[in-house]
Motif scaffolding. Structure first.
Motif, PDB file in Angstrom:
ATOM      1  N   ALA A 290      87.601  22.509  15.261  1.00 17.43           N
ATOM      2  CA  ALA A 290      88.645  23.158  14.800  1.00 17.43           C
ATOM      3  C   ALA A 290      88.386  23.199  13.433  1.00 17.43           C
ATOM      4  N   ILE A 291      88.250  22.016  12.638  1.00 24.67           N
ATOM      5  CA  ILE A 291      88.215  22.081  11.069  1.00 24.67           C
ATOM      6  C   ILE A 291      87.008  22.779  10.428  1.00 24.67           C
ATOM      7  N   GLN A 292      85.855  22.464  11.107  1.00 25.66           N
ATOM      8  CA  GLN A 292      84.700  23.432  10.980  1.00 25.66           C
ATOM      9  C   GLN A 292      84.930  24.851  10.864  1.00 25.66           C
ATOM     10  N   ASP A 293      85.387  25.268  11.964  1.00 25.96           N
ATOM     11  CA  ASP A 293      85.824  26.748  12.035  1.00 25.96           C
ATOM     12  C   ASP A 293      86.753  27.331  11.235  1.00 25.96           C
TER      13      ASP A 293
ATOM     14  N   LEU B 263      88.855  10.325   7.900  1.00 24.85           N
ATOM     15  CA  LEU B 263      87.200  10.492   7.537  1.00 24.85           C
ATOM     16  C   LEU B 263      86.742  11.420   8.091  1.00 24.85           C
ATOM     17  N   LEU B 264      86.442  12.491   7.244  1.00 18.67           N
ATOM     18  CA  LEU B 264      85.618  13.857   7.913  1.00 18.67           C
ATOM     19  C   LEU B 264      84.133  13.746   7.541  1.00 18.67           C
ATOM     20  N   ASN B 265      83.302  13.652   8.442  1.00 18.07           N
ATOM     21  CA  ASN B 265      81.931  13.712   8.243  1.00 18.07           C
ATOM     22  C   ASN B 265      81.552  14.846   9.224  1.00 18.07           C
ATOM     23  N   LEU B 266      81.690  16.057   8.448  1.00 19.28           N
ATOM     24  CA  LEU B 266      81.417  17.371   9.017  1.00 19.28           C
ATOM     25  C   LEU B 266      79.951  17.699   8.749  1.00 19.28           C
ATOM     26  N   SER B 267      79.513  18.693   9.669  1.00 15.22           N
ATOM     27  CA  SER B 267      78.106  19.250   9.480  1.00 15.22           C
ATOM     28  C   SER B 267      77.825  19.984   8.396  1.00 15.22           C
ATOM     29  N   PRO B 268      76.939  19.901   7.559  1.00 15.56           N
ATOM     30  CA  PRO B 268      76.788  20.380   6.331  1.00 15.56           C
ATOM     31  C   PRO B 268      77.068  22.073   6.362  1.00 15.56           C
ATOM     32  N   SER B 269      77.784  22.460   5.498  1.00 16.95           N
ATOM     33  CA  SER B 269      77.909  24.049   5.284  1.00 16.95           C
ATOM     34  C   SER B 269      76.944  24.546   4.609  1.00 16.95           C
ATOM     35  N   SER B 270      76.720  26.114   4.871  1.00 18.16           N
ATOM     36  CA  SER B 270      75.855  26.851   4.123  1.00 18.16           C
ATOM     37  C   SER B 270      76.150  27.056   2.828  1.00 18.16           C
ATOM     38  N   LYS B 271      77.521  26.978   2.534  1.00 16.94           N
ATOM     39  CA  LYS B 271      78.150  27.111   1.204  1.00 16.94           C
ATOM     40  C   LYS B 271      78.957  25.947   0.731  1.00 16.94           C
ATOM     41  N   PRO B 272      78.550  25.554  -0.655  1.00 17.76           N
ATOM     42  CA  PRO B 272      79.233  24.273  -0.730  1.00 17.76           C
ATOM     43  C   PRO B 272      80.703  24.503  -1.118  1.00 17.76           C
ATOM     44  N   TYR B 273      81.608  23.859  -0.706  1.00 16.42           N
ATOM     45  CA  TYR B 273      83.099  24.072  -0.917  1.00 16.42           C
ATOM     46  C   TYR B 273      83.661  22.686  -1.233  1.00 16.42           C
ATOM     47  N   ALA B 274      84.975  22.871  -1.835  1.00 17.46           N
ATOM     48  CA  ALA B 274      86.010  21.808  -2.155  1.00 17.46           C
ATOM     49  C   ALA B 274      87.348  22.603  -1.844  1.00 17.46           C
ATOM     50  N   TYR B 275      88.525  21.727  -2.211  1.00 18.27           N
ATOM     51  CA  TYR B 275      89.817  22.093  -1.735  1.00 18.27           C
ATOM     52  C   TYR B 275      90.674  22.277  -3.001  1.00 18.27           C
ATOM     53  N   THR B 276      91.641  23.293  -3.001  1.00 16.57           N
ATOM     54  CA  THR B 276      92.236  23.682  -4.121  1.00 16.57           C
ATOM     55  C   THR B 276      93.700  23.500  -3.568  1.00 16.57           C
ATOM     56  N   SER B 277      94.757  23.376  -4.583  1.00 20.59           N
ATOM     57  CA  SER B 277      96.106  23.567  -4.160  1.00 20.59           C
ATOM     58  C   SER B 277      96.669  24.801  -4.658  1.00 20.59           C
ATOM     59  N   ASN B 278      95.937  25.649  -5.502  1.00 23.91           N
ATOM     60  CA  ASN B 278      96.412  26.692  -6.208  1.00 23.91           C
ATOM     61  C   ASN B 278      95.636  28.007  -5.795  1.00 23.91           C
ATOM     62  N   GLN B 279      96.406  29.083  -5.665  1.00 30.91           N
ATOM     63  CA  GLN B 279      95.637  30.273  -4.978  1.00 30.91           C
ATOM     64  C   GLN B 279      95.043  31.124  -6.038  1.00 30.91           C
ATOM     65  N   ASN B 280      95.446  30.770  -7.454  1.00 29.64           N
ATOM     66  CA  ASN B 280      94.982  31.663  -8.453  1.00 29.64           C
ATOM     67  C   ASN B 280      93.620  31.427  -8.673  1.00 29.64           C
ATOM     68  N   ASP B 281      92.821  32.315  -9.330  1.00 29.86           N
ATOM     69  CA  ASP B 281      91.393  32.352  -9.477  1.00 29.86           C
ATOM     70  C   ASP B 281      91.172  31.798 -10.911  1.00 29.86           C
TER      71      ASP B 281
ATOM     72  N   HIS C 182      95.857  23.428   2.760  1.00 28.48           N
ATOM     73  CA  HIS C 182      96.714  23.717   4.163  1.00 28.48           C
ATOM     74  C   HIS C 182      95.718  24.179   5.063  1.00 28.48           C
ATOM     75  N   VAL C 183      94.458  24.741   4.723  1.00 30.64           N
ATOM     76  CA  VAL C 183      93.585  25.205   5.802  1.00 30.64           C
ATOM     77  C   VAL C 183      93.365  24.032   6.900  1.00 30.64           C
ATOM     78  N   VAL C 184      92.942  23.016   6.125  1.00 32.26           N
ATOM     79  CA  VAL C 184      92.569  21.625   6.890  1.00 32.26           C
ATOM     80  C   VAL C 184      93.762  20.781   7.252  1.00 32.26           C
ATOM     81  N   ASP C 185      94.960  20.818   6.396  1.00 26.40           N
ATOM     82  CA  ASP C 185      95.771  19.782   6.495  1.00 26.40           C
ATOM     83  C   ASP C 185      96.719  20.382   7.835  1.00 26.40           C
ATOM     84  N   ARG C 186      96.833  21.585   8.088  1.00 26.03           N
ATOM     85  CA  ARG C 186      97.690  22.061   9.061  1.00 26.03           C
ATOM     86  C   ARG C 186      96.927  21.432  10.461  1.00 26.03           C
ATOM     87  N   ILE C 187      95.753  21.645  10.615  1.00 26.32           N
ATOM     88  CA  ILE C 187      95.039  21.020  11.747  1.00 26.32           C
ATOM     89  C   ILE C 187      95.234  19.520  11.984  1.00 26.32           C
ATOM     90  N   ILE C 188      94.894  18.787  10.902  1.00 24.38           N
ATOM     91  CA  ILE C 188      95.109  17.140  10.919  1.00 24.38           C
ATOM     92  C   ILE C 188      96.499  16.952  11.118  1.00 24.38           C
TER      93      ILE C 188
END
Length: 747
Positions: A146-149, A197-215, A174-180
Motif C-alpha cells: 500500500a505504501i509503495q503504490d 522502519l520502512l525498507n521499501l523496494s528501490p524506486s525508479s525515481k529518487p524521492y523524499a518527503y515534504t510538509s509544504n506543497q509550494n514549489d 500525509h501520503v504515507v502517514d495516512r496509511i501508517i
C-alpha cells in the motif's frame, strides 16, 4: 503473531509493574484506586483514612538499614517501551542482531536537564530511564504494498519540477502517514511508542518527503526529509527515501551529511552486510530514543494549576500587518491540544492574554531596543572581498532591562496588576519594528526563550539567507513569520520542552547538536515550516512536570534520611509510637513512588500526577517526625576505647624529620615498642580535654621505654604511664631527626 504480541505485552507489564521490596499488601491498591476517584488532585492526606488492618501491615519494616532506603531511592527507573515494526524486511531476517546492538548500547541512565535551577553544576535528575524494545508485525499484511503504490502514484501524477536530473521528487508526508496511521489504529495492544522502519523496494525515481506543497523557487526553499513524528504515539522512517542532507552550511555541528555514513543513508551507497546494516539501524533507533522519547529538560518546571501566556505587542507602525504574527494561530496551536488532553494534567487551565503598546509611548521599550543594538561584520566575495556591517539585538541585554523595568513596561502596556502567586505567567514580548534592514536576536534567532519570558522581534525585512542548507540549497528565512518561533519558545519557557536538535550529554558535560529529527512535524529548527505539535512535544510537556516534582520528592527524602543517619538512626532517634508511624509513612511513600514510576512507564500521566502529589503528604509527615524528634535530643558523653596506635603515620613523619611535640594515646604506650636509642629526656603527660589537672598527670604505674642494652622493663615515674584519658607527648627539645634511626617499630 498474536502470541508474539501477547508475549511482549506481558513482558512490559512485568518490567514496569510495581516491584515491592516487601510482600504486596492486600487492599492497598484498591484503597488508593478509590482515593484517585474521590480526590484526583490529592488535596487531602489519605493516611488518616487507612483502615487499621492496612496500618498493621504497613508497620512491618521493609528494610533493615538506612542504606537500603537510599538504594531504593537511587534505583527508581522509568521503562520506555518501543515497538519496532519492520516493513519490507525479508522474513528470513533475524532480529537478534538488532536486539544485540540495542541492548549493548544502553544501560539505565538519568534524565538530564540543560539549564538546571537546582544547583549550577547539576544536570542530572534522580530518576533513571531504560529502553525496552519489542518487535511487533504490522497490523495489515499488505502495508508495504500500500505504501509503495501510494508513493508511485503520487510521483507519476505530479508534474516534475526538478531543476537537475539528480533532484528528489517531493512526496507529501500525509501520503504515507495516512496509511501508517490506519495500521496503527488497528492495533489492540499499544504498550508505549511505535516506530515503523520502512525498507521499501528501490524506486525508479529518487524521492523524499515534504510538509509544504509550494514549489521551490529562488525566494522560497522547502526542505525534504525521510522521518515523520505523528500526533499519536508513533513515528516512521523511510530508509529507501533520499539520500537527504541538511544542517549548517558554513560551519557547525549536527549536519546530516550526504554520504553513506549517516544511519539515514543505511540503504544508500555501497552494499553492506546484514550485521553492518543492523548496526546503522540500531544507531538510528538509539538516536530517536535519546532525542524524542527521553529528551533533556530545557528547564525544571513544577506543577501549577493556572498557566498564563501574556502577549505584549510592542509595535511602531499605525498600520499593523497580521501576516506572520497571528496571535490566534499561536493560541490555537496550544488550545486545540489542551482540549484533547494532550498538554495539561489534572485541573490545569491555560489562558492567553494580549496587550499592545506603541514604541513611541513606551520609554523603557525604546531604551531596551537601543541598548541591545549591536553590530557584526562579515566579508563576502563579489568582484572583490567586501566588508558588510549588519545589526542584531542582544537577547540577554533585552532580558536584563525588561526584568529590571518590568513593572514600568506593564504599566505602559496597560497590564493590570495580578497576584503572581496564582500560577505561572510567561510574558511574550514581541517587538514589531519599522526597521528597513533585517534585525534578529543574537544574529540568528527570531525568538529566544528564557525561563521567565519569551522575546521575539521582526522588522520590515521579509527574507534572509540563513547559514543552513538543505539538499544542496540554502535555507531561506521568512523573517516576517513569527508564529512558529514563538510556539517553540513558549514550549521551552512554560513546559521546559527542549528543542528537538539539542540534548545534554553528561559525558561531554555540554549540549550536543543533532538535526536528524528537526524536520517534519516539529516547531523547532530551521528545516521545518510546521508549528503543529507531535506526540514528542505533548508527552514531554507533561513528563517534564512529573520528573521535576518527582526529583524534588526523591532528593528531599534522601536529605531527611541523611539527617536520621547523622542523629543515630531511626530506632535511636524516634520513640516507639513515632517509630511505628515513621515506618508506616515510609512504606506508603515508597508505594506511591513505585506507582508513580509505573504510571509514567505506561504513559498514564494523570495517575502519575495523583501519586506524585499524594507523596508530598507523606514526605511532609516524615520531615515533621524527624524534626520533632531532633528537638528532644539531649547531649551525652559516651566513653569509647582508644584506637590502635597509628604505625604508618609515625614512620612517615619520622623519615621527614620531626622537631615538635609528638602526641599519642597513652593506651598505646605498652611493652610493644622498641626505642633504638637511649635518651635521658623525660616524657610529659597531659590530660585529655575535660579532665582537671594542674600540670603533668602522674599515675601509679609507669614504664620506662626499653633500652636496647637492658634485659627487662623497669618501672619509673617520669617516662611512660598507663593512664586512661591522658595523652603522652614527646618534648619539643627531643631532636628525633638527629637520632638518625627509626624512632618506633613493632617487635
Amino acid at each position: 503473531m498474536r502470541r508474539c504480541g501477547l508475549f511482549f505485552f506481558l513482558l512490559f507489564l512485568l518490567a514496569t509493574s510495581t516491584s515491592y521490596a516487601f510482600p504486596p499488601i492486600l487492599g492497598l491498591d484498591s484503597f488508593f484506586s478509590n482515593q484517585l476517584l474521590r480526590d484526583p488532585n490529592a488535596v487531602n492526606d489519605s493516611f488518616s483514612s487507612l483502615p487499621p488492618s492496612l496500618r498493621r501491615s504497613l508497620s512491618s519494616t521493609s528494610f533493615s538499614h538506612l542504606h537500603d532506603y537510599l538504594s531504593f531511592l537511587s534505583d527508581l527507573t522509568v521503562a520506555v517501551h518501543v515497538d519496532l515494526t519492520l516493513v519490507g524486511f525479508p522474513p528470513s531476517v533475524s532480529n537478534d542482531h538488532l536486539s544485540g546492538f540495542l541492548s549493548a548500547a544502553h544501560d539505565a541512565d538519568e534524565f538530564s536537564v540543560i539549564a538546571s535551577s537546582f544547583l549550577p553544576e547539576t544536570h542530572r535528575l534522580a530518576v533513571k530511564h531504560r529502553l525496552q524494545v519489542g518487535f511487533v508485525p504490522a497490523a495489515s499484511p499488505s502495508l508495504e504494498v500500500a505504501i509503495q503504490d501510494a508513493i508511485r502514484r503520487h510521483i507519476d501524477s505530479s508534474a516534475s519540477t526538478m531543476r537537475f536530473p539528480s533532484a528528489l521528487h517531493a512526496v507529501p508526508f500525509h501520503v504515507v502517514d495516512r496509511i501508517i496511521g490506519e495500521d496503527f489504529a488497528k492495533r489492540k495492544q499499544k504498550l508505549g511508542y511505535t516506530m515503523y522502519l520502512l525498507n521499501l523496494s528501490p524506486s525508479s525515481k529518487p524521492y523524499a518527503y515534504t510538509s509544504n506543497q509550494n514549489d521551490d523557487s529562488l525566494a522560497f526553499s522547502r526542505c525534504l526529509g525521510t522521518v515523520w513524528m505523528a500526533n499519536e504515539r508513533y513515528m516512521w522512517v523511510d530508509l529507501a527515501a533520499g539520500p537527504v542532507n541538511y544542517g549548517p552550511s558554513i560551519s557547525g555541528d549536527g549536519l546530516i551529511a550526504p554520504g553513506e555514513f549517516h544511519p539515514l543513508a543505511a540503504l544508500h551507497g555501497r552494499p553492506k552486510s546484514e550485521k553492518a546494516f543492523f548496526a546503522d539501524v540500531a544507531s538510528l533507533i538509539w538516536s530517536a530514543y535519546r532525542s524524542l522519547l527521553v529528551p533533556s529538560l530545557r528547564i525544571p518546571v513544577f506543577f501549577e494549576e493556572n498557566l498564563i501566556v501574556r502577549f505584549v505587542h510592542v509595535f511602531e507602525s499605525e498600520t499593523k500587518d497580521p501576516r506572520g504574527l497571528d496571535f490566534q494561530t499561536i493560541e490555537k496551536a496550544f488550545t486545540d491540544e489542551a482540549r484533547s488532553g494532550g498538554m495539561l494534567m489534572g485541573r490545569q487551565k491555560l489562558k492567553f492574554e494580549k496587550y499592545e503598546v506603541k514604541l513611541s509611548s513606551c520609554a523603557i521599550c525604546s531604551f531596551s531596543v537601543s541598548k541591545a543594538m549591536n553590530s557584526y561584520t562579515s566579508r563576502f566575495l563579489f568582484e572583490n572581498y567586501t566588508l558588510i556591517v549588519n545589526e542584531y539585538l542582544d537577547s540577554k541585554s533585552l532580558h536584563d532591562i525588561i526584568s529590571r523595568s518590568g513593572e514600568e513596561l506593564k504599566r505602559s502596556a496597560g497590564v493590570p496588576p495580578v497576584d503572581e502567586e496564582l500560577g505561572r505567567i510567561i510574558p511574550v514580548y514581541v517587538f514589531d519594528l519599522e526597521f528597513d534592514k533585517l534585525l534578529m536576536l543574537d544574529r540568528y534567532h527570531q525568538a529566544v526563550a528564557f525561563k521567565d519570558m519569551v522575546i521575539a522581534v521582526r522588522t520590515r525585512g521579509s527574507q534572509s539567507v540563513s547559514d543552513y542548507s538543505c539538499n544542496g540549497r540554502h535555507v531561506i528565512v521568512q523573517a516576517r513569520e513569527l508564529e512558529r518561533s514563538i510556539v517553540g519558545s513558549i514550549l521551552q519557557s512554560m513546559w521546559g520542552v527542549s528543542p528537538t536538535h539539542i540534548t545534554w550529554s553528561p559525558r561531554h558535560n555540554s549540549t550536543l547538536i543533532d538535526y536528524t529529527w528537526s524536520i517534519g512535524q516539529t516547531p523547532f529548527g530551521p528545516f521545518s515550516d510546521l508549528h503543529s505539535l507531535s506526540f514528542v512535544q505533548k508527552d514531554a510537556a507533561r513528563r517534564n512536570v512529573l520528573l521535576t516534582t518527582l526529583n524534588y520528592t526523591i532528593t528531599s527524602a534522601i536529605d531527611v534520611l541523611d539527617a536520621v543517619a547523622r542523629l543515630g538512626g531511626e530506632k535511636k532517634l524516634l520513640k516507639v509510637n513515632n517509630f511505628v508511624e515513621f515506618v508506616q509513612r515510609w512504606n506508603v511513600l515508597k508505594y506511591k513512588l513505585e506507582r508513580t514510576i509505573s504510571a509514567i512507564s505506561h504513559l498514564d500521566f494523570e495517575t502519575a500526577l495523583f501519586f506524585t502529589k499524594a507523596s508530598d503528604h507523606d514526605l511532609y509527615a516524615i520531615h515533621t517526625l524527624v524534626y520533632q524528634a531532633s528537638q528532644e535530643l539531649e547531649a551525652s558523653l559516651d566513653c569509647f576505647k582508644d584506637p590502635p596506635f597509628p604505625w604508618r603515620r609515625l614512620e612517615g613523619v619520622n623519615k621527614s624529620g620531626l622537631r615538635s611535640p609528638f602526641c599519642a594515646p597513652v593506651g598505646s604506650v605498652e611493652p610493644f615498642l622498641n626505642l633504638s636509642f637511649l635518651t635521658s629526656h623525660t616524657l610529659n603527660m597531659f590530660p585529655s580535654p575535660g579532665l582537671p589537672s594542674d600540670g603533668p598527670l602522674m599515675c601509679d604505674l609507669a614504664w620506662r621505654l626499653q633500652d636496647p642494652s637492658a634485659s627487662s622493663w623497669h618501672p619509673t615515674t617520669a617516662i611512660g604511664v598507663q593512664c586512661r584519658g591522658a595523652v603522652l607527648c614527646f618534648p619539643d627539645m627531643l631532636d628525633l631527626a638527629a637520632a638518625g634511626k627509626t624512632l618506633l617499630s613493632p617487635l
